[in-house]
Design a protein around this motif. Structure first.
Motif: not given
Length: 331
Positions: A14-16, A260-261, A266-269, A275-277
């Motif tokens: 949903y973010t993308y 996006i970055y 904000k939402i990833m641990s 960076i992997h995403k």
């Protein structure tokens, strides 16, 4: 022409989707990465989060279900209807070995009699019988040989789908070899349901060649091409003679990337996960640029935010939109 954004697992969350719509737009339908509802528990917490209305304020996507039993499908369909969704897509195209081994995705195509019975049962339910939700189907030609599609199309023609989205490869192709366009032509001629094309539309030139061959086609689904060049629809709509991404598009891509970055941060641990995403996105974007191989290698090798941000800055300072009329994605 209507343009649909194909679901891509791990990428088109949903973010993308929201940010792509905000920065580029032009997409008639965004499809979610597949959801796998169970008859007992419905959707997982992660899956539910991706389709919650409050997380999809920019766009209302079409949820895609990866399921091979009527009970799980109906459980998921009821939940999605209660959330306000009126169209659901069934995934019969995923070629992943782990998915196929469970007779889901393209694996469901290996048992056409069971597939027919699945449709018969879900269309007996009031959800579909009373058109409380509409069903579209995304399919491949079969498992091993394209000739399998003849029997599959006979099955599909028995049911009133919202549309049939055809990726004209077989499961064993994965994303190699060329799409078998003669089978898309057959679907256009013989399908009782509206037909949408999906497969290897990466550039304006690719789209132009497709339209020249299939002038009656009125809808296409694009995945990798939109990830690599998010401005592709706009380029097609405004100037079909263009062959490359412009510098203005590159500047907007930089803004899109940065947003996006920071949303992912904000939402990833953890920074490493973010960076992997981002590296997943870069895999599809790199073929659309020349003269930035060194910077791209630094992006791939970056291990922390400082390294990654410096590599991105170098990439956008050096990258030149490619003049190639098609692209290839290679590891």
């Amino acid at each position: 022409m209507e343009f649909y954004f194909a679901p891509m697992e791990g990428i088109t969350s949903y973010t993308y989707r929201n940010l792509h719509h905000r920065f580029f737009g032009g997409v008639e339908k965004y499809y979610t990465p597949f959801l796998s509802p169970s008859a007992e528990n419905g959707l997982s917490t992660r899956e539910l989060k991706d389709v919650l209305p409050e997380n999809n304020e920019e766009v209302r996507p079409v949820p895609q279900l990866l399921v091979n039993h009527p009970e799980g499908f109906l459980k998921g369909a009821r939940l999605l209807r209660d959330l306000g969704y009126r169209e659901i897509n069934l995934n019969l195209g995923c070629p992943s070995g782990t998915v196929v081994a469970k007779k889901r995705g393209a694996g469901f195509l290996s048992v056409p009699d069971e597939l027919d019975e699945f449709f018969a049962q879900i269309y007996e339910n009031e959800l579909l019988a009373d058109k409380k939700v509409k069903l579209s189907v995304k399919t491949r030609l079969g498992m091993e040989e394209p000739e399998e599609f003849d029997q599959l199309l006979d099955i599909y023609n028995r049911y009133p789908f919202e549309e049939l989205i055809l990726h004209p490869r077989v499961q064993k192709d994965y994303y190699k070899n060329k799409p078998r366009l003669e089978y898309f032509e057959k679907a256009l001629e013989k399908s009782t349901n509206p037909v949408c094309y999906n497969g290897d539309l990466f550039t304006i030139a690719d789209y132009r060649r497709f339209k020249e061959r299939f002038p009656s086609a009125d809808r296409v689904m694009i995945g990798r091409g939109f990830i690599g060049n998010p401005a592709l629809i706009e380029q097609i709509a405004t100037e079909e003679s263009r062959t490359a991404t412009t510098h203005e598009d590159t500047a907007r891509l930089r803004q899109f990337h940065d947003r996006i970055y920071h949303e992912y941060l904000k939402i990833m641990s953890g920074d490493k996960n973010t960076i992997h995403k981002m590296k997943e996105l870069w895999f599809y974007q790199k073929p659309y640029f020349d003269n930035a191989d060194k910077a791209f290698k630094k992006i791939r090798k970056s291990r922390n935010m400082a390294e990654y941000e410096a590599a991105v800055q170098e990439f956008f300072a050096q990258a030149v939109p490619t003049e190639r009329d098609t692209v290839q994605f290679t590891k």
